[in-house]
Scaffold this active site. Structure first.
Site, PDB file in Angstrom:
ATOM      1  N   PRO A   9       0.798  -1.232   0.000  1.00  0.00           N
ATOM      2  CA  PRO A   9       0.000   0.000   0.000  1.00  0.00           C
ATOM      3  C   PRO A   9       0.829   1.280   0.000  1.00  0.00           C
ATOM      4  CG  PRO A   9      -0.126  -1.115   2.126  1.00  0.00           C
ATOM      5  CD  PRO A   9       0.536  -2.063   1.180  1.00  0.00           C
ATOM      6  N   ASN A  10       0.325   2.244  -0.730  1.00  0.00           N
ATOM      7  CA  ASN A  10       0.869   3.611  -0.833  1.00  0.00           C
ATOM      8  C   ASN A  10       2.155   3.709  -1.640  1.00  0.00           C
ATOM      9  OD1 ASN A  10      -1.194   4.870   0.825  1.00  0.00           O
ATOM     10  ND2 ASN A  10      -0.267   3.767   2.540  1.00  0.00           N
ATOM     11  N   ARG A  17       5.416  10.983  -2.363  1.00  0.00           N
ATOM     12  CA  ARG A  17       5.115  10.626  -0.983  1.00  0.00           C
ATOM     13  C   ARG A  17       6.350  10.788  -0.087  1.00  0.00           C
ATOM     14  NH1 ARG A  17       4.817   4.469   1.196  1.00  0.00           N
ATOM     15  NH2 ARG A  17       4.109   4.979   3.276  1.00  0.00           N
ATOM     16  N   TYR A  22      11.368   8.471   1.411  1.00  0.00           N
ATOM     17  CA  TYR A  22      11.289   7.409   0.407  1.00  0.00           C
ATOM     18  C   TYR A  22      11.983   7.745  -0.922  1.00  0.00           C
ATOM     19  CZ  TYR A  22       7.897   5.599   3.709  1.00  0.00           C
ATOM     20  OH  TYR A  22       7.302   5.121   4.855  1.00  0.00           O
ATOM     21  N   ASN A  73       7.850  -5.729  -1.126  1.00  0.00           N
ATOM     22  CA  ASN A  73       7.848  -4.644  -0.144  1.00  0.00           C
ATOM     23  C   ASN A  73       6.421  -4.580   0.397  1.00  0.00           C
ATOM     24  OD1 ASN A  73       7.820  -2.356   1.389  1.00  0.00           O
ATOM     25  ND2 ASN A  73       8.875  -1.059  -0.095  1.00  0.00           N
ATOM     26  N   ALA A  76       3.220  -0.848   4.710  1.00  0.00           N
ATOM     27  CA  ALA A  76       2.668  -0.788   6.077  1.00  0.00           C
ATOM     28  C   ALA A  76       2.221  -2.163   6.585  1.00  0.00           C
ATOM     29  CB  ALA A  76       1.507   0.195   6.122  1.00  0.00           C
ATOM     30  N   HIS A  79       4.140  -4.458   9.184  1.00  0.00           N
ATOM     31  CA  HIS A  79       4.073  -4.312  10.640  1.00  0.00           C
ATOM     32  C   HIS A  79       2.761  -4.827  11.227  1.00  0.00           C
ATOM     33  CE1 HIS A  79       7.328  -1.754   9.394  1.00  0.00           C
ATOM     34  NE2 HIS A  79       6.498  -0.941   8.769  1.00  0.00           N
ATOM     35  N   ASP A  86       1.263 -15.315   6.748  1.00  0.00           N
ATOM     36  CA  ASP A  86       0.777 -16.681   6.582  1.00  0.00           C
ATOM     37  C   ASP A  86       0.786 -17.107   5.118  1.00  0.00           C
ATOM     38  OD1 ASP A  86       0.431 -16.881   9.281  1.00  0.00           O
ATOM     39  OD2 ASP A  86      -1.759 -16.859   9.254  1.00  0.00           O
ATOM     40  N   GLU A  97      12.463  -9.596   1.261  1.00  0.00           N
ATOM     41  CA  GLU A  97      11.693  -8.421   1.684  1.00  0.00           C
ATOM     42  C   GLU A  97      12.552  -7.168   1.517  1.00  0.00           C
ATOM     43  OE1 GLU A  97       9.772  -8.946   5.486  1.00  0.00           O
ATOM     44  OE2 GLU A  97      10.116  -6.846   6.016  1.00  0.00           O
ATOM     45  N   HIS A  99      12.716  -2.815   1.911  1.00  0.00           N
ATOM     46  CA  HIS A  99      12.168  -1.524   2.362  1.00  0.00           C
ATOM     47  C   HIS A  99      13.074  -0.419   1.876  1.00  0.00           C
ATOM     48  CE1 HIS A  99       9.246  -3.517   4.853  1.00  0.00           C
ATOM     49  NE2 HIS A  99      10.212  -4.320   5.259  1.00  0.00           N
ATOM     50  N   LEU A 100      12.468   0.623   1.363  1.00  0.00           N
ATOM     51  CA  LEU A 100      13.253   1.777   0.907  1.00  0.00           C
ATOM     52  C   LEU A 100      13.954   2.440   2.093  1.00  0.00           C
ATOM     53  CD1 LEU A 100      10.274   2.874  -1.220  1.00  0.00           C
ATOM     54  CD2 LEU A 100      12.517   2.590  -2.268  1.00  0.00           C
ATOM     55  N   SER A 101      13.211   2.630   3.160  1.00  0.00           N
ATOM     56  CA  SER A 101      13.767   3.277   4.352  1.00  0.00           C
ATOM     57  C   SER A 101      14.301   2.210   5.311  1.00  0.00           C
ATOM     58  CB  SER A 101      12.671   4.094   5.049  1.00  0.00           C
ATOM     59  OG  SER A 101      11.628   3.246   5.498  1.00  0.00           O
ATOM     60  N   ARG A 106      13.431   4.033  12.494  1.00  0.00           N
ATOM     61  CA  ARG A 106      12.249   4.908  12.451  1.00  0.00           C
ATOM     62  C   ARG A 106      11.381   4.697  13.693  1.00  0.00           C
ATOM     63  NH1 ARG A 106       9.450   4.704   6.814  1.00  0.00           N
ATOM     64  NH2 ARG A 106       8.449   6.544   7.747  1.00  0.00           N
ATOM     65  N   ARG A 110       7.392   0.670  13.499  1.00  0.00           N
ATOM     66  CA  ARG A 110       7.921   0.153  12.228  1.00  0.00           C
ATOM     67  C   ARG A 110       9.071  -0.820  12.436  1.00  0.00           C
ATOM     68  NH1 ARG A 110       5.638   3.503   8.233  1.00  0.00           N
ATOM     69  NH2 ARG A 110       5.274   5.567   9.071  1.00  0.00           N
TER      70      ARG A 110
HETATM   71  C1  DQA Z   1       8.273   0.917   3.738  1.00  0.00           C
HETATM   72  C2  DQA Z   1       8.351   1.147   5.256  1.00  0.00           C
HETATM   73  C3  DQA Z   1       6.994   0.974   5.899  1.00  0.00           C
HETATM   74  O1  DQA Z   1       7.087   1.207   7.299  1.00  0.00           O
HETATM   75  C4  DQA Z   1       6.001   1.961   5.324  1.00  0.00           C
HETATM   76  O2  DQA Z   1       4.725   1.743   5.876  1.00  0.00           O
HETATM   77  C5  DQA Z   1       5.963   1.944   3.851  1.00  0.00           C
HETATM   78  C6  DQA Z   1       7.206   1.779   3.098  1.00  0.00           C
HETATM   79  C7  DQA Z   1       9.615   1.215   3.036  1.00  0.00           C
HETATM   80  O3  DQA Z   1       9.749   0.808   1.883  1.00  0.00           O
HETATM   81  O4  DQA Z   1      10.484   1.876   3.612  1.00  0.00           O
HETATM   82  O5  DQA Z   1       4.926   2.165   3.242  1.00  0.00           O
HETATM   83  O6  DQA Z   1       7.975  -0.457   3.502  1.00  0.00           O
END
Ligand code: DQA
Length: 150
Positions: A9-10, A17, A22, A73, A76, A79, A86, A97, A99-101, A106, A110
């Site tokens: 998501p997002n 964003r 990010y 990725n 959200a 978490h 599952d 997996e 994550h950009l950040s 953080r 997270r």
């Molecule tokens: C994220 C980190 C997550 O905590 C956050 O909710 C995201 C992006 C990252 O790529 O850093 O949407 O997965």
């Protein structure tokens, strides 16, 4: 060999964003770089972004039929989603997996990943490069496992 690339998501908003966290690369830009890397590696990608937990679960389940691994990725849902964890455990495909950040640098909420224990490994904090390294690591692991198993 086909790899499922799943963006949670997002991530469709990347570029606009919270660019301080990010980066300024759009999702389309990241996907372009992934396609280039895939061509070099000689693998095919199925790339999906969804803001919906159930759709992500459906994609993971579908991958069992025609993908050798998953680059994800979960955003959200990392978490919070027992369902995604599952699904990854159920299909038992090798997964990485991304994550950009750096999620461990953080907010407290997270710093826990529900999905990390059911994937091969996690790359966190290197921006869009993490996807490219994640793809390479995943393909290498799959090829090594295939070589070992004859
Ligand atoms: C994220 C980190 C997550 O905590 C956050 O909710 C995201 C992006 C990252 O790529 O850093 O949407 O997965």
């Amino acid at each position: 060999m086909r790899i499922l690339v799943l963006h949670g998501p997002n991530l469709n908003l990347l570029g606009r964003r919270e660019p301080g966290i990010y980066g300024r690369k759009t999702l389309a830009g990241i996907n372009r770089e992934l396609e280039e890397a895939a061509e070099e590696l000689g693998v095919e990608l199925r790339i999906v972004q969804s803001n919906h937990e159930g759709e992500l679960v459906d994609e993971i389940q579908k991958a069992r039929e025609d993908c050798a691994g998953i680059l994800i990725n979960p955003a959200a849902y990392t978490h919070s989603s027992v369902a995604l964890r599952d699904a990854l455990a159920a299909v038992a495909l090798p997964a990485v997996e991304v994550h950009l950040s750096n999620i461990y640098a953080r907010e407290e909420f997270r710093r826990k990943s529900l999905t990390a224990p059911v994937v091969l490994g996690q790359i966190s904090g290197f921006g869009a490069d993490g996807y490219l390294w994640g793809l390479r690591a995943l393909v290498k692991k799959i090829r090594e496992a295939r070589a070992e198993n004859g």
